[in-house]
Design an enzyme around this catalytic site. Sequence first.
Site, PDB file in Angstrom:
ATOM      1  N   TRP A 371       0.804  -1.214   0.000  1.00  0.00           N
ATOM      2  CA  TRP A 371       0.000   0.000   0.000  1.00  0.00           C
ATOM      3  C   TRP A 371       0.839   1.267   0.000  1.00  0.00           C
ATOM      4  O   TRP A 371       0.984   1.917  -1.023  1.00  0.00           O
ATOM      5  CB  TRP A 371      -0.986  -0.035   1.179  1.00  0.00           C
ATOM      6  CG  TRP A 371      -1.877  -1.223   1.089  1.00  0.00           C
ATOM      7  CD1 TRP A 371      -1.664  -2.459   1.661  1.00  0.00           C
ATOM      8  CD2 TRP A 371      -3.063  -1.360   0.317  1.00  0.00           C
ATOM      9  NE1 TRP A 371      -2.657  -3.339   1.305  1.00  0.00           N
ATOM     10  CE2 TRP A 371      -3.546  -2.690   0.483  1.00  0.00           C
ATOM     11  CE3 TRP A 371      -3.792  -0.490  -0.481  1.00  0.00           C
ATOM     12  CZ2 TRP A 371      -4.697  -3.150  -0.135  1.00  0.00           C
ATOM     13  CZ3 TRP A 371      -4.957  -0.948  -1.086  1.00  0.00           C
ATOM     14  CH2 TRP A 371      -5.387  -2.267  -0.912  1.00  0.00           C
ATOM     15  N   GLU A 372       1.411   1.668   1.142  1.00  0.00           N
ATOM     16  CA  GLU A 372       2.052   2.973   1.231  1.00  0.00           C
ATOM     17  C   GLU A 372       3.482   2.837   1.742  1.00  0.00           C
ATOM     18  O   GLU A 372       3.732   2.947   2.946  1.00  0.00           O
ATOM     19  CB  GLU A 372       1.257   3.912   2.135  1.00  0.00           C
ATOM     20  CG  GLU A 372      -0.131   4.241   1.604  1.00  0.00           C
ATOM     21  CD  GLU A 372      -0.863   5.219   2.509  1.00  0.00           C
ATOM     22  OE1 GLU A 372      -0.448   5.373   3.683  1.00  0.00           O
ATOM     23  OE2 GLU A 372      -1.835   5.836   2.048  1.00  0.00           O
ATOM     24  N   GLN A 373       4.407   2.613   0.844  1.00  0.00           N
ATOM     25  CA  GLN A 373       5.818   2.566   1.209  1.00  0.00           C
ATOM     26  C   GLN A 373       6.497   3.870   0.827  1.00  0.00           C
ATOM     27  O   GLN A 373       6.321   4.367  -0.293  1.00  0.00           O
ATOM     28  CB  GLN A 373       6.528   1.405   0.512  1.00  0.00           C
ATOM     29  CG  GLN A 373       6.161   0.032   1.036  1.00  0.00           C
ATOM     30  CD  GLN A 373       7.186  -1.008   0.621  1.00  0.00           C
ATOM     31  OE1 GLN A 373       8.386  -0.758   0.653  1.00  0.00           O
ATOM     32  NE2 GLN A 373       6.707  -2.187   0.239  1.00  0.00           N
TER      33      GLN A 373
END
Length: 562
Positions: A371-373
């Site tokens: 998702w959100e790296q």
Amino acid sequence: MTSPVPDGTTVARNPVIRGFMPDPSMIHVGDWYYVANSSFEWFPTIPIHRSRDLAHWEYAGHVQGAAPGGSLAGVPDSGGIWAPSMSWDGERFWMVYAVVRSVGTPYFDLDTYITTASDSRGPWTPPRRVASHGFDPALFHEDGRLWLLNLQNDHRPGGQRFSGIVLTELDPASLAPVDETRLLLQHDRLIEGPKVCTRNGWYYLTLAEGGTGFEHGVRMARSRSLGGPYELDTLPLLTTRDDATLPLQKAGHGELVQTPHGQWVLCHLAARPLQTAAGPRCTLGRETAIQAITWDEEQWPRLQQGGWHPATEVTVATTPCAPPSPRQAEPTSLNWPWSTLREPPSSTWADTTTRPGWIRLRGRHGPESRWEQSLLAQRLTEHHATAQVTVDARPRTFTQAAGLILRYDAAAYLSLDLTWTEPDGEAQRGQQWQSAGRVVLSLVERDEHGARQAALQEIEPNNPVTLGVTITGTSARFWYATDGQRTQIGLPLDCTRLSDDHGGTLRFTGTLVGIHARDLVDASFTADFRDFRLACRPCAESIGLLTPSSSARAAAHPSPHP
């Protein structure tokens, strides 16, 4: 066999576009050759390179907006954008591609999109969805008409996941189907990646054959009519499946292009494996190569050097030109050659203005998130390389970290991170909010068996530290430096786990080197980075170190892929 040999030739050394650049689609427009490549879960989506002479290539932009909504959040590793196909109708560039949302299941759960542009650098039109029979779509233009070619997938129990090549005529304006989809060709060996070109009254169908692993190849078929019936060539045009000693392996997924000089060339993917005790490993992923083509007396295309094995050096009839000047990116630019996972860089997590000369990353999810790296990385293009970066950060909990990473995917990475741990002698019990703790460098290796602590080194807090890695063929040695004094940390690590061929799962990308930050609690932690350097050096291993003993590898390594 004959081939025109006009004045002026250029020697192209394969791979011509090095590092993770698979599934090339090549066209010639004006003075330029263009190649588009798969980007999978990485941004920028669908990178495009260009060349005037087939030997020297430069980055020429990407298809911005290829991911609907600007995000590929949630797609699995090696999912995302597969096998784009680029074409030219005389006025516009066209790009067709699939966004694949399931990997390793009977269902690919994909959507096929088309976008166009008057310039390869864009702007590209918002993508429009078209019939999505399977991945590896391509377009064919003729007399103002437009056709969509595709792989057909049969997900049913007992069905063939690769059940033939289909053709659908589309209205060029609305992209709606004009007629029923028809089956062009089926084959007992896995075929995919259809591309059509014409020559002397024949329609030639170029097919990727055998899956994208070591069984890969290119097989031709032809017909007097676009709609078939098609006859298959009795010989492969290109493959390395029969010789494990060749420096270029996995050769396949090709496209034929005629040069302005009348010569034909084949653009295709290949990989440069390193030999290990466990078999060949392609840490650089699959790369882009070209071959010179001639035509036999029966009007089938053949490699100019004879046989079906790819050459590492190819002489092409073209107008030689000077190599493009190296790209001089700004020290804190977030543009190419930087890449990001599942979304483009955003000022909400990658900031270049708050501290001039530094890149500030705000920590988000961990390195295994879909998702959100908060990660910026660049492609590894040779088997020998060094990378380093200076990081300035103040971690206060084990949930915060920032550092240098070698990454293949969520199940294969090596990272050296500045983070926090408990005071010396205190157990690891998650009580970070109860004690001051220590600032440490944590070296972690991750493979299919999980993550392991490879080394832990306490350092002085509140000071910038330079982190580095030296890659020598199959091993990676991490180090750090404070006050100019370099110190190795841990033992050399096996970086061949960072390859398509390790772990027994479907993997299609390549190794990238970059910087990352995480904060698993409230995303308030930030880390500042400067002076990132990646130097890749060609060496003996860069054209492979395979020996005849490597033929003991899994001879059948067909993996369903673009």
